[in-house]
Design an enzyme around this catalytic site. Structure first.
Site, PDB file in Angstrom:
ATOM      1  N   TYR A  89      32.381 -12.273  -1.462  1.00 30.48           N
ATOM      2  CA  TYR A  89      33.777 -12.840  -1.545  1.00 30.48           C
ATOM      3  C   TYR A  89      34.460 -12.035  -2.669  1.00 30.48           C
ATOM      4  O   TYR A  89      34.083 -12.013  -3.573  1.00 30.48           O
ATOM      5  CB  TYR A  89      33.656 -14.373  -1.745  1.00 30.48           C
ATOM      6  CG  TYR A  89      35.241 -14.810  -1.967  1.00 30.48           C
ATOM      7  CD1 TYR A  89      36.234 -14.799  -0.691  1.00 30.48           C
ATOM      8  CD2 TYR A  89      35.445 -15.530  -2.800  1.00 30.48           C
ATOM      9  CE1 TYR A  89      37.358 -15.268  -0.866  1.00 30.48           C
ATOM     10  CE2 TYR A  89      36.676 -16.116  -3.165  1.00 30.48           C
ATOM     11  CZ  TYR A  89      37.798 -16.023  -2.009  1.00 30.48           C
ATOM     12  OH  TYR A  89      39.143 -16.674  -2.297  1.00 30.48           O
TER      13      TYR A  89
ATOM     14  N   LYS B 240      35.798 -23.922   3.633  1.00 33.97           N
ATOM     15  CA  LYS B 240      35.659 -23.392   4.994  1.00 33.97           C
ATOM     16  C   LYS B 240      35.204 -24.140   6.042  1.00 33.97           C
ATOM     17  O   LYS B 240      35.748 -25.104   6.294  1.00 33.97           O
ATOM     18  CB  LYS B 240      34.906 -22.010   4.842  1.00 33.97           C
ATOM     19  CG  LYS B 240      35.398 -21.380   3.350  1.00 33.97           C
ATOM     20  CD  LYS B 240      37.033 -20.626   3.398  1.00 33.97           C
ATOM     21  CE  LYS B 240      37.385 -20.206   2.230  1.00 33.97           C
ATOM     22  NZ  LYS B 240      36.403 -19.322   1.476  1.00 33.97           N
TER      23      LYS B 240
ATOM     24  N   ASP C 105      25.280 -17.270  -1.213  1.00 29.02           N
ATOM     25  CA  ASP C 105      26.529 -17.932  -0.717  1.00 29.02           C
ATOM     26  C   ASP C 105      26.311 -18.006   1.078  1.00 29.02           C
ATOM     27  O   ASP C 105      26.354 -17.119   1.544  1.00 29.02           O
ATOM     28  CB  ASP C 105      27.681 -17.047  -0.963  1.00 29.02           C
ATOM     29  CG  ASP C 105      28.777 -17.629  -0.694  1.00 29.02           C
ATOM     30  OD1 ASP C 105      29.133 -18.345   0.226  1.00 29.02           O
ATOM     31  OD2 ASP C 105      29.798 -17.512  -1.322  1.00 29.02           O
TER      32      ASP C 105
ATOM     33  N   ARG D 150      34.251 -38.554 -14.066  1.00 23.09           N
ATOM     34  CA  ARG D 150      33.815 -37.280 -14.333  1.00 23.09           C
ATOM     35  C   ARG D 150      32.391 -37.141 -14.398  1.00 23.09           C
ATOM     36  O   ARG D 150      31.781 -36.165 -14.087  1.00 23.09           O
ATOM     37  CB  ARG D 150      34.337 -36.614 -15.429  1.00 23.09           C
ATOM     38  CG  ARG D 150      34.529 -35.013 -15.665  1.00 23.09           C
ATOM     39  CD  ARG D 150      35.668 -34.618 -16.574  1.00 23.09           C
ATOM     40  NE  ARG D 150      36.127 -35.329 -17.554  1.00 23.09           N
ATOM     41  CZ  ARG D 150      35.597 -35.735 -18.851  1.00 23.09           C
ATOM     42  NH1 ARG D 150      34.363 -35.306 -18.729  1.00 23.09           N
ATOM     43  NH2 ARG D 150      36.293 -36.478 -19.537  1.00 23.09           N
TER      44      ARG D 150
HETATM   45  C1  LIG Z   1      36.343 -18.650   0.114  1.00 25.38           C
HETATM   46  C2  LIG Z   1      35.238 -18.211  -0.547  1.00 25.38           C
HETATM   47  C3  LIG Z   1      34.632 -18.657  -1.760  1.00 25.38           C
HETATM   48  C4  LIG Z   1      35.626 -19.254  -2.734  1.00 25.38           C
HETATM   49  O1  LIG Z   1      35.608 -20.509  -2.572  1.00 25.38           O
HETATM   50  P1  LIG Z   1      37.098 -21.523  -2.720  1.00 25.38           P
HETATM   51  O2  LIG Z   1      36.881 -22.586  -2.222  1.00 25.38           O
HETATM   52  O3  LIG Z   1      38.043 -20.873  -2.190  1.00 25.38           O
HETATM   53  O4  LIG Z   1      37.234 -21.274  -4.321  1.00 25.38           O
HETATM   54  C5  LIG Z   1      33.349 -18.304  -2.155  1.00 25.38           C
HETATM   55  N1  LIG Z   1      32.550 -17.632  -1.230  1.00 25.38           N
HETATM   56  C6  LIG Z   1      32.704 -17.364  -0.069  1.00 25.38           C
HETATM   57  C7  LIG Z   1      31.876 -16.510   1.028  1.00 25.38           C
HETATM   58  C8  LIG Z   1      34.302 -17.763   0.573  1.00 25.38           C
HETATM   59  O5  LIG Z   1      34.506 -17.149   1.525  1.00 25.38           O
END
Ligand SMILES: *Cc1c(COP(=O)(O)O)cnc(C)c1O
Length: 394
Positions: free
Chosen positions: A125, A215, A190, A71
């Site tokens: 998101y 992603k 982001d 951790r």
């Molecule tokens: C999918 C997504 C998230 C969240 O990510 P997870 O890995 O699903 O928790 C945050 N920001 C954007 C732009 C996303 O497309």
């Protein structure tokens, strides 16, 4: 061994993508990075362990010497963090179990300092919007547009949050101007949609660069992860939150992400070329009423259809109708039904997410096959409905 040596010379992004986080391998007589699945590490020197734990509790710096416990940090995950920091051109990166775990850690790190107020720009998101709006972590959000950021700041503002290009409308914000408006308040950008291949927000003044690594960074739809690239001081606080709340990334996921990074520039460029061509064809198509494709490019397209978007989703055959994005294969989804369902309908529409909007994550298939599938999904069903409407007047 736990601390991976820093490179002394600047290398191009494509080179970093295949070498960063792996610089020590050849000296060890290895080619592929080892996967360290240990949860704990033996040490006969408990005085030394105590000193390392004290140091971690003070600064959150990666413990020197051998790892202590899973951790606190893991060598395989550290390779991915090193590589991503190199690609985003930041001092450090801290990986989490998902993008939402990463965002949660940022919010917790700020509210622990009494800075609970967040200024944010829609759209974000869907689940990020939900986390802020519902105040699930005790934060309070003020929604504004980029021009209203400076005015929305309060003494207890701990964070300004934007997405560019934003999920799902692909709206772009001027990161440099926004960073300027933030003053001393950290800007979180982001960067999930753009990836460091198309945009490095830290260079434009963002203190925190967040990715849903699920992603494009992973890139194959088979690993869930999140990461924050930032300066070492903020990274220390994030490691402390991660240690205390437990949202760690599994070492196998760290391995897959490092592997994913090596093809990131090639994947993003090839998928973007497909997307640019599909965006051009959609924009010229009478069955489509609007197309959103970012100025910086990328592999995401958003478009509004004249007909019923649910029929388009039901009509694809090659393209997979599924939420998520950034995989080697093409995915399509209806944000008002899935990715942004959790956002209040009025807020969602106010942010430009119309009920007719579809979001396409373009993959690496041949563009003609993709177009044939889209054409079929738009034409056979939506087109038929349009003709029906014209005849019946509904
Ligand atoms: C999918 C997504 C998230 C969240 O990510 P997870 O890995 O699903 O928790 C945050 N920001 C954007 C732009 C996303 O497309």
């Amino acid at each position: 061994m736990f601390t991976i040596p820093v490179m002394d010379s600047a290398r191009a992004l494509a080179t970093e993508a295949v070498h960063a986080g792996r610089d020590d391998l050849a000296r060890q007589g290895l080619h592929a990075p080892p996967i360290d699945l240990s949860t704990t590490y033996p040490s006969y020197d408990s005085r030394g362990e105590a000193a390392r734990i004290d140091a971690f509790a003070t600064t959150g710096a990666e413990p020197e010497g051998p790892p202590v416990y899973g951790r606190l940090g893991n060598p395989t995950v550290a390779r991915f963090e090193t590589a991503l920091a190199r690609l985003e051109d930041t001092e450090a990166a801290v990986a989490f179990a998902s993008g939402m775990a990463a965002l949660s850690a940022v919010l917790l790190a700020r509210s622990a300092m009494g800075l609970r107020h967040v200024v944010a720009v829609r759209p974000l998101y869907g689940c990020s919007d939900h986390l802020l709006t519902a105040g699930l972590l005790g934060s309070e959000v003020t929604w504004t547009d980029p021009a209203g950021i400076a005015e929305a700041l309060r003494p207890d503002t701990g964070l300004v949050m934007v997405e560019s290009p934003a999920n799902p409308t692909l709206a772009e914000v001027d990161l440099r101007a926004v960073a300027h408006a933030c003053g001393s308040v950290p800007l979180l950008a982001d960067n999930t949609f753009a990836t460091p291949v198309l945009q490095r927000p830290a260079e434009q003044g963002a203190r925190l660069v967040l990715h849903s690594a699920t992603k494009y960074l992973g890139g194959h739809g088979d690993v869930m992860a999140g990461v924050v690239a930032c300066d070492e001081e903020f990274a220390g606080r994030l490691r402390q939150v991660r240690f205390a709340t437990g949202g760690v990334l599994h070492p196998l996921a760290g391995y897959l992400l490092l592997r994913g990074l090596s093809t990131l520039p090639v994947r993003v460029r090839a998928a973007s070329a497909n997307a640019a061509e599909l965006a051009r064809r959609l924009a010229a198509d009478p069955r489509v009423s609007g197309v959103h494709y970012p100025r910086i490019g990328g592999a995401m397209i958003a478009f509004e259809v004249e007909g019923d978007p649910h029929e388009v989703i039901a009509g694809v055959r090659l393209i997979t109708p599924a939420v998520s994005l950034g995989s080697v294969d093409t995915l399509i989804q209806h944000p008002a039904s899935i990715s942004h369902r959790i956002v209040d309908a009025d807020d969602r529409r106010g942010a430009g997410v119309s009920d007719r909007l579809l979001r396409l994550s373009v993959g690496l298939e041949d563009v003609e096959d993709l177009w044939a599938d889209l054409d079929g999904a738009l034409g056979e069903r939506t087109g038929a409905r349009l003709r029906e409407r014209a005849v019946t007047g509904v």
